[in-house]
Write an enzyme that holds these catalytic residues in place. Sequence first.
Site: not given
Ligand code: ARG
Length: 261
Positions: A158, A252
């Site tokens: 991300h 996150c």
């Molecule tokens: N387990 C979540 C996923 O893989 C983690 C999300 C992390 N969020 C972020 N904004 N980087 O979607």
Amino acid sequence: MCPPEHFGVLYEINPWMHREVKADPDRAREQWDGLVAMLVRAGAEVELQSPAEGLPDLVFTANAGIVNGTQFVPARFRHPERQGETPHDVAWFAGHGFAVAELPDGVSHEGAGDALPFGGVLVSGYRFRSDAASHAYLSRLTGAAVRSVELADERLYHLDITFCPLDERRAIVAPSGWDSYGQRVMKALVPEPLELSEEEALSFCANSVVVGSTVIMPTCPPRVGRQLEAWGFDVEVCDVSEFLKAGGGCRCLTLALDVSL
Ligand code: ARG
């Protein structure tokens, strides 16, 4: 933010998640409470969303969608495992007076996890979770100019693991997470970057929350801390190790509501 009642590593949708490395629910709750306390101490107001059974990643509210004043653009999650979160997010925002504007079917975009305003544009990452095709729709819905950056390292899946805006001129950046053109785009956009090495970036230190002059970080390599302090920021490290098992850090776990594009 969303309390971690139902948080866990129940499936694997990013390279950090391993079902056999379970999150400890009590520790997760303590760490999450610690993050809330730290945010409040730094001057933030925290609004809560109800947790929901069967949606372990609902705690990662950054991915709920994009906030633009009183407009909310809900995410379109790439993975079916997270798609059930969207009705909960939409209900929260509609219930709090936001106008909900939806992206079309068939394009993925994972909200503020992949879109952060900086320098008059909305920087948006794409490839692992969000589609480049979503950016034109986002621009049309919000009126923001979207600057697209291709993510290049699956471990930094991300945008908010590679980019943390600090103020008008400064940001923490992880060029190893971007393709070569994305690196050029970001170089042109950020006048004073704090550049992370690949190793520093993989510690998730860019996944930080900035409240005024306080930077709340899941980890802070010494060199990064020294630079932030030299720039006048107060650095606070918040242990969120249980959430790192799911591939998420401090940023996150939050979604900023005071954003106008
Ligand atoms: N387990 C979540 C996923 O893989 C983690 C999300 C992390 N969020 C972020 N904004 N980087 O979607």
